[in-house]
Design a protein around this motif. Sequence first.
Motif, PDB file in Angstrom:
ATOM      1  N   VAL A 173     -29.645 -21.465  85.635  1.00  0.00           N
ATOM      2  CA  VAL A 173     -28.661 -21.148  84.593  1.00  0.00           C
ATOM      3  C   VAL A 173     -27.280 -21.203  85.241  1.00  0.00           C
ATOM      4  O   VAL A 173     -26.957 -20.364  86.112  1.00  0.00           O
ATOM      5  N   PRO A 174     -26.438 -22.166  84.898  1.00  0.00           N
ATOM      6  CA  PRO A 174     -25.130 -22.329  85.563  1.00  0.00           C
ATOM      7  C   PRO A 174     -24.271 -21.071  85.483  1.00  0.00           C
ATOM      8  O   PRO A 174     -24.287 -20.334  84.479  1.00  0.00           O
ATOM      9  N   GLY A 175     -23.511 -20.798  86.574  1.00  0.00           N
ATOM     10  CA  GLY A 175     -22.564 -19.691  86.603  1.00  0.00           C
ATOM     11  C   GLY A 175     -23.177 -18.341  86.883  1.00  0.00           C
ATOM     12  O   GLY A 175     -22.486 -17.317  86.767  1.00  0.00           O
ATOM     13  N   THR A 176     -24.492 -18.299  87.234  1.00  0.00           N
ATOM     14  CA  THR A 176     -25.148 -17.002  87.451  1.00  0.00           C
ATOM     15  C   THR A 176     -25.304 -16.665  88.931  1.00  0.00           C
ATOM     16  O   THR A 176     -25.884 -15.625  89.273  1.00  0.00           O
ATOM     17  N   GLY A 181     -23.546  -9.543  95.613  1.00  0.00           N
ATOM     18  CA  GLY A 181     -23.031  -8.933  94.396  1.00  0.00           C
ATOM     19  C   GLY A 181     -21.765  -9.543  93.859  1.00  0.00           C
ATOM     20  O   GLY A 181     -21.298  -9.159  92.768  1.00  0.00           O
ATOM     21  N   THR A 182     -21.190 -10.501  94.572  1.00  0.00           N
ATOM     22  CA  THR A 182     -19.938 -11.126  94.134  1.00  0.00           C
ATOM     23  C   THR A 182     -20.230 -12.487  93.529  1.00  0.00           C
ATOM     24  O   THR A 182     -20.901 -13.322  94.147  1.00  0.00           O
ATOM     25  N   SER A 183     -19.744 -12.719  92.302  1.00  0.00           N
ATOM     26  CA  SER A 183     -19.956 -14.020  91.656  1.00  0.00           C
ATOM     27  C   SER A 183     -19.223 -15.100  92.423  1.00  0.00           C
ATOM     28  O   SER A 183     -18.084 -14.903  92.891  1.00  0.00           O
ATOM     29  N   VAL A 184     -19.894 -16.259  92.565  1.00  0.00           N
ATOM     30  CA  VAL A 184     -19.285 -17.427  93.206  1.00  0.00           C
ATOM     31  C   VAL A 184     -19.433 -18.602  92.262  1.00  0.00           C
ATOM     32  O   VAL A 184     -20.295 -18.621  91.375  1.00  0.00           O
ATOM     33  N   SER A 185     -18.562 -19.587  92.436  1.00  0.00           N
ATOM     34  CA  SER A 185     -18.631 -20.777  91.581  1.00  0.00           C
ATOM     35  C   SER A 185     -19.800 -21.654  92.015  1.00  0.00           C
ATOM     36  O   SER A 185     -20.286 -21.579  93.146  1.00  0.00           O
ATOM     37  N   ASP A 186     -20.232 -22.504  91.088  1.00  0.00           N
ATOM     38  CA  ASP A 186     -21.308 -23.447  91.424  1.00  0.00           C
ATOM     39  C   ASP A 186     -20.797 -24.576  92.307  1.00  0.00           C
ATOM     40  O   ASP A 186     -21.582 -25.250  92.989  1.00  0.00           O
ATOM     41  N   SER A 195     -24.017 -24.260  93.946  1.00  0.00           N
ATOM     42  CA  SER A 195     -25.275 -24.795  93.416  1.00  0.00           C
ATOM     43  C   SER A 195     -25.107 -26.301  93.270  1.00  0.00           C
ATOM     44  O   SER A 195     -24.152 -26.761  92.642  1.00  0.00           O
ATOM     45  N   ALA A 196     -26.041 -27.044  93.840  1.00  0.00           N
ATOM     46  CA  ALA A 196     -25.955 -28.513  93.769  1.00  0.00           C
ATOM     47  C   ALA A 196     -27.349 -29.115  93.912  1.00  0.00           C
ATOM     48  O   ALA A 196     -28.146 -28.678  94.763  1.00  0.00           O
ATOM     49  N   GLU A 197     -27.641 -30.104  93.044  1.00  0.00           N
ATOM     50  CA  GLU A 197     -28.877 -30.889  93.104  1.00  0.00           C
ATOM     51  C   GLU A 197     -30.118 -29.999  93.112  1.00  0.00           C
ATOM     52  O   GLU A 197     -31.044 -30.164  93.920  1.00  0.00           O
ATOM     53  N   GLY A 198     -30.115 -29.000  92.199  1.00  0.00           N
ATOM     54  CA  GLY A 198     -31.288 -28.147  92.050  1.00  0.00           C
ATOM     55  C   GLY A 198     -31.479 -27.144  93.162  1.00  0.00           C
ATOM     56  O   GLY A 198     -32.583 -26.587  93.312  1.00  0.00           O
ATOM     57  N   LYS A 199     -30.443 -26.867  93.938  1.00  0.00           N
ATOM     58  CA  LYS A 199     -30.554 -25.947  95.070  1.00  0.00           C
ATOM     59  C   LYS A 199     -29.359 -24.997  95.071  1.00  0.00           C
ATOM     60  O   LYS A 199     -28.206 -25.416  94.948  1.00  0.00           O
ATOM     61  N   VAL A 200     -29.621 -23.684  95.203  1.00  0.00           N
ATOM     62  CA  VAL A 200     -28.537 -22.698  95.295  1.00  0.00           C
ATOM     63  C   VAL A 200     -28.430 -22.250  96.747  1.00  0.00           C
ATOM     64  O   VAL A 200     -29.437 -22.154  97.461  1.00  0.00           O
ATOM     65  N   TRP A 212     -28.717  -4.923 104.214  1.00  0.00           N
ATOM     66  CA  TRP A 212     -29.329  -5.950 103.381  1.00  0.00           C
ATOM     67  C   TRP A 212     -28.229  -6.831 102.788  1.00  0.00           C
ATOM     68  O   TRP A 212     -27.230  -6.332 102.281  1.00  0.00           O
ATOM     69  N   HIS A 213     -28.440  -8.130 102.858  1.00  0.00           N
ATOM     70  CA  HIS A 213     -27.552  -9.101 102.219  1.00  0.00           C
ATOM     71  C   HIS A 213     -28.397  -9.880 101.210  1.00  0.00           C
ATOM     72  O   HIS A 213     -29.583 -10.153 101.461  1.00  0.00           O
ATOM     73  N   ASN A 214     -27.783 -10.260 100.081  1.00  0.00           N
ATOM     74  CA  ASN A 214     -28.604 -10.856  99.029  1.00  0.00           C
ATOM     75  C   ASN A 214     -27.895 -11.977  98.287  1.00  0.00           C
ATOM     76  O   ASN A 214     -26.665 -12.071  98.286  1.00  0.00           O
ATOM     77  N   VAL A 215     -28.750 -12.804  97.666  1.00  0.00           N
ATOM     78  CA  VAL A 215     -28.322 -13.850  96.731  1.00  0.00           C
ATOM     79  C   VAL A 215     -29.108 -13.629  95.450  1.00  0.00           C
ATOM     80  O   VAL A 215     -30.340 -13.448  95.492  1.00  0.00           O
ATOM     81  N   THR A 216     -28.426 -13.673  94.292  1.00  0.00           N
ATOM     82  CA  THR A 216     -29.116 -13.568  93.002  1.00  0.00           C
ATOM     83  C   THR A 216     -28.687 -14.722  92.110  1.00  0.00           C
ATOM     84  O   THR A 216     -27.557 -15.218  92.209  1.00  0.00           O
ATOM     85  N   PHE A 217     -29.600 -15.160  91.235  1.00  0.00           N
ATOM     86  CA  PHE A 217     -29.293 -16.209  90.256  1.00  0.00           C
ATOM     87  C   PHE A 217     -30.350 -16.170  89.169  1.00  0.00           C
ATOM     88  O   PHE A 217     -31.428 -15.579  89.342  1.00  0.00           O
ATOM     89  N   GLU A 218     -30.031 -16.804  88.048  1.00  0.00           N
ATOM     90  CA  GLU A 218     -30.941 -16.809  86.905  1.00  0.00           C
ATOM     91  C   GLU A 218     -31.512 -18.219  86.686  1.00  0.00           C
ATOM     92  O   GLU A 218     -30.852 -19.225  86.979  1.00  0.00           O
TER      93      GLU A 218
END
Length: 743
Positions: A173-176, A181-186, A195-200, A212-218
């Motif tokens: 889902v683009p933009g997620t 915890g900080t939003s980043v651009s695709d 996010s590029a070519e099906g890979k975040v 703990w460090h994390n990445v989240t996306f939908e």
Amino acid sequence: MGDTVVYTIKTRNKVTESTIDNLVISDELPAGLAYVEGSLKASNDGEAKFEDGKITANFGDVSDTEWRTVTFQAKIESGYAGKTIKNVAIVDGDNIDDPDKPGTDIKVDPKEPKIESKKTSSLQEKAEGNKDADHPEVGDTLLYTIQTRNTVEDSLVKNLTISDAIPEGLEYVPGTLKVDGTSVSDAKDDDQGYSAEGKVTGEFGDVNDTKWHNVTFEVKVKAGQAGKDIVNTANVSGDNLDKPDKPSHEAKIYPRNPVLESEKTAKNLDTDKEYEVGDTVVYTIKTRNKVTESTIDNLVISDELPAGLTYVEGSLKASNDGEAKFEDGKITANFGAVSDTEWRTVTFQAKIESGYAGKTIGNVAIVDGDNIDDPDKPGTDIKVDPKEPKIESKKTASLQEKAEGNKDADHPEVGDTLLYTIQTRNTIENSFIKNLVISDSIPEGLEYVPGTLKVDGTAVSDAKDDDQGHSAEGKVTGEFGDVNDTKWHNVTFEVKVKAGQVGKDIVNTANVSGDNLDKPDKPSHEVKIYPRNPVLESVKTAKNLDKDKQKYQVGDTVVYTIKTRNTVSDGKVKNLVVSDKLPAGLKYVEGSLKASNGGEVKFEDSKITASFGDVSDTEWRTVTFRAKIKSGYAGKTIKNVATVGGDNIEKPDKPEVDITVEQKDPVSDKPEVPGKPSKPNNPTNASNPEKPSQTEPTNIDQRSDTGNELPNTATNTYNLILVGLVLLVAGTALWYFRRKRNA
């Protein structure tokens, strides 16, 4: 971090005959170091102490130039990984204007990092119409969370990166995308993710904490994923990590409709064999439900046996308490409702029936359930190889037609026509001979009758055309193609007996071959051509009775052997007689004449005679006798010719043999030593009276190759010496007795 550093401070006065008043070494420990209690030591009886973070050592007045040394230990404190700790001491005295300040730096390397990672997903939003609040369905939105941390304090992960290739069945889902915890651009720009070519991807730079460090996306569940298990594996890496961490998560998409996976195999009960008629085939049918958390209602495996197979009673077995039966040529196994993903197995045995050699038997099972729309149909084929063929062959000949004037109705004569029959068959059922061929090269003495060739009773032309046989260059051939029966197959043809074959045995050998036969069969037949007039074969040999001698000399005994036989079977020699008139130079040795096979022998008027009566076989008859070489034949050749005949033999055999009589060796004139007997020239004469002694008188007219023989004077000389010795002994004895008597 945590390592213990050993510090050493050394100082001395370089100027002889001078004094340093009150020499003191001091060292204030910098931040990052903790003093190790009891580790402080000073040489040369210096007074050392540690107070208020400071090392002090007092050596008093120093008038020599020896080194004074202070050592102590300090531990590197936490929080200084990647930093440099500088430590400077002060060396001073009351009369030193400019104190020394020796220093040293240590660089504190980080420890080896070790990371732990985990990945989870949660339902973020239900698609319109989806009712299952607890499970993801097609169209639902999932939130993926990928977490990682370094578990080793005072270490760092260089250029920490978390990436995740979105698996098939899910859509980003683009933009997620968020990093810590900080939003980043695709887009791939100057923030920490893209996010590029099906890979975040989330980038964290160098990380020296243990948080703990994390990445989240939908993601959204795409169409067609109902009942599937979607595995998503992330990649957590760093420039100084030996290998990346790969946290994984499986999302089960609902509803969970079962999906079958089935297979069928076959193997020979005799594991070392291919398949042949009569072999037992072990069939195995396996099936399972591939979808976890789903159920197959009333799972059934069935298999209707195809033609060519016979079920082996009692061989049917089903795993997992399945109920199995065999009725009306059909295998059935019922497993009821199946909610797991374990394999269910059915095995049974079947025998391959006769008549299926060279064929392929296909066997297809059916795997089904009450809630399965499209049943599985696993199948397997077995190719039934023919057995190894084994042939037997025979060849016969019969009188087909008598030539004009021939009267012997039972036996072939010159000009008669013979019918040859060559037969062969495969003796092994359910095998076949590939490209069976019978051929026969007509032997010398026979002539093929054109147009008489038949293959399995059907006349064929002599030309090499599209029928099953031909005749060319004295050879007939019958071709049968692939033969898979056990019937007799035959080739017949006629021949004529050519002139000049009277009394001969004509052997005719055929050749029966096939492409899959190891070696051809070679049936043979012998035809005896009449009338059967006997034909003699005779041999005469001579050898010295003294086996150690390779030559003949006067006085030697010669052993003569005459052998004869009739070479024509079914032929008779009437009154077979072997005779031998001794030539000049030989003297018969009485009692030496012998004959084999009960032959009657006699020696009269210098002639050997042996009579064997009528002879109907082809065995050898043998006559042996001995003769001595007479004096006067040295240097000559003695020819001895025997005669072998019979009342019905037109031309008797005359076997002969020559012997050459060689000169004896000359005797030396050199006198022998008195009292030492000479060695006899022929030590065997004592035991063999038939051999003449080497000292026998010889004819004075006899000549050697080198001229007249020298007179034998050795014996005369010896005799004179012996007589002289006797006279000397007698004279001495006479003188002695006379002197004694006169005394």
